[in-house]
Design an enzyme around this catalytic site. Structure first.
Site, mmCIF file in Angstrom:
data_model
loop_
_atom_site.group_PDB
_atom_site.id
_atom_site.type_symbol
_atom_site.label_atom_id
_atom_site.label_comp_id
_atom_site.label_asym_id
_atom_site.label_seq_id
_atom_site.Cartn_x
_atom_site.Cartn_y
_atom_site.Cartn_z
ATOM 1 N N PRO A 2 0.836 -1.207 0.000
ATOM 2 C CA PRO A 2 0.000 0.000 0.000
ATOM 3 C C PRO A 2 0.869 1.254 0.000
ATOM 4 O O PRO A 2 1.850 1.335 0.730
ATOM 5 C CB PRO A 2 -0.786 -0.106 1.309
ATOM 6 C CG PRO A 2 -0.743 -1.548 1.683
ATOM 7 C CD PRO A 2 0.563 -2.072 1.144
ATOM 8 N N GLU A 3 0.548 2.190 -0.844
ATOM 9 C CA GLU A 3 1.283 3.457 -0.892
ATOM 10 C C GLU A 3 0.511 4.513 -0.089
ATOM 11 O O GLU A 3 -0.580 4.257 0.416
ATOM 12 C CB GLU A 3 1.459 3.883 -2.352
ATOM 13 C CG GLU A 3 2.329 2.903 -3.132
ATOM 14 C CD GLU A 3 3.579 3.558 -3.707
ATOM 15 O OE1 GLU A 3 3.968 4.652 -3.274
ATOM 16 O OE2 GLU A 3 4.181 2.949 -4.613
#
Ligand SMILES: [Zn+2]
Length: 287
Positions: A2-3
């Site tokens: 996840p960014e």
């Protein structure tokens, strides 16, 4: 992985049920994720009120009424669920229930109780507790650059951070001391939008172009958060169907495909810099 936009989307999704909520029925189902849970983790959350939901880089930081801050990193596959439904959408699917649910608790707010679960199939995430007044000096956060969506991030900041740097702009933007939480995908996208070659030395880029770069960094993140936010709203109405983070990228992952910029006849190339893939158009990202 996840960014920042996904993490921010999760923060925003938890806020309505966790902000000001009292935590009850806290259960911890295994001793560790990537690292061991803190001693008496569940007991230290039990009965506490969540004062705020903050984010720093890709960490969720929830200060509690007990004087401690509950810190969460999603790792690769960390997922929160609300009343059994996954919160947020991700590029990489991950199982969220059953034996992978490592923490569960109830958030009580305005006589409304929401069951919150945390699952992490691959266990690269972690949860910790840090004294709230020591968060900024903690090794995880000390030395981090400004938040890309915060007021301290600007062209002037980049000009100061990059002065005389011979390192490429691509690698420099991934350095967390220069800007916090910016990952590979969004660095590629920002350089593409700013028409800056990922191979240019950071110290060689003019101040006006760094101003443009700071603006497009905010734009690509904001666009992705907005997209995540809209899918989050849709998710509440979806009947059990699981979608994933469906953000469209202009450069990232488009190796060999035509450049999307109007008037450019180039194609997206992939190179490796600092061990990470870079996607860019060598025709319109020349300098
Ligand atoms: Zn192009």
């Amino acid at each position: 992985m996840p960014e920042l936009p996904e993490v921010e989307t999760v923060r925003r999704g938890l806020e309505p049920v966790l902000s000001g909520a009292r935590l009850t029925r806290v259960r911890q189902n295994r001793p560790d994720l990537r690292f061991p849970f803190p001693d008496a983790f569940a007991d230290r959350l039990e009965g506490a009120t969540v004062l705020a939901l903050n984010r720093r880089a890709k960490y969720l930081l929830f200060p509690l009424s007990t004087g401690e801050t509950w810190v969460t990193h999603l790792g690769m596959t960390g997922r929160f669920t609300l009343d059994g439904e996954q919160l947020g959408e991700f590029e990489e699917p991950a199982p969220i229930a059953g034996k992978h649910e490592h923490v569960s608790l109830c958030a009580v707010r305005d006589s409304l109780t929401t069951r919150i679960g945390f699952a992490d199939a691959r266990r690269f995430g972690f949860m910790g507790l840090i004294p709230t007044d020591a968060v900024d000096d903690h090794p995880l956060f000390r030395g981090l650059g400004p938040e890309p969506l915060g007021n301290a991030f600007s062209g002037a900041h980049l000009a100061e951070a990059f002065a005389d740097r011979k390192q490429t702009i691509k690698v420099s933007l991934l350095d967390q001391r220069n800007v916090a939480g910016l990952g590979n995908i969004y660095v590629c996208e920002a350089l593409y939008r700013a028409r800056i070659s990922p191979l240019t030395a950071a110290g060689k880029i003019s101040k006006p172009r760094l101003e443009t770069l700071a603006t497009v960094v905010r734009d690509v993140l904001s666009d992705a958060i907005e997209a995540g936010g809209s899918t989050l709203r849709d998710f509440a109405n979806a009947d059990g169907g699981q979608g994933y983070f469906q953000h469209r990228f202009d450069a990232y992952g488009r190796e060999g495909q035509a450049c999307l910029r109007a008037g450019c006849s180039g194609a997206i190339r992939r190179i490796v810099q600092g061990g990470r893939s870079t996607f860019y158009c060598s025709t319109c990202q020349k300098t």
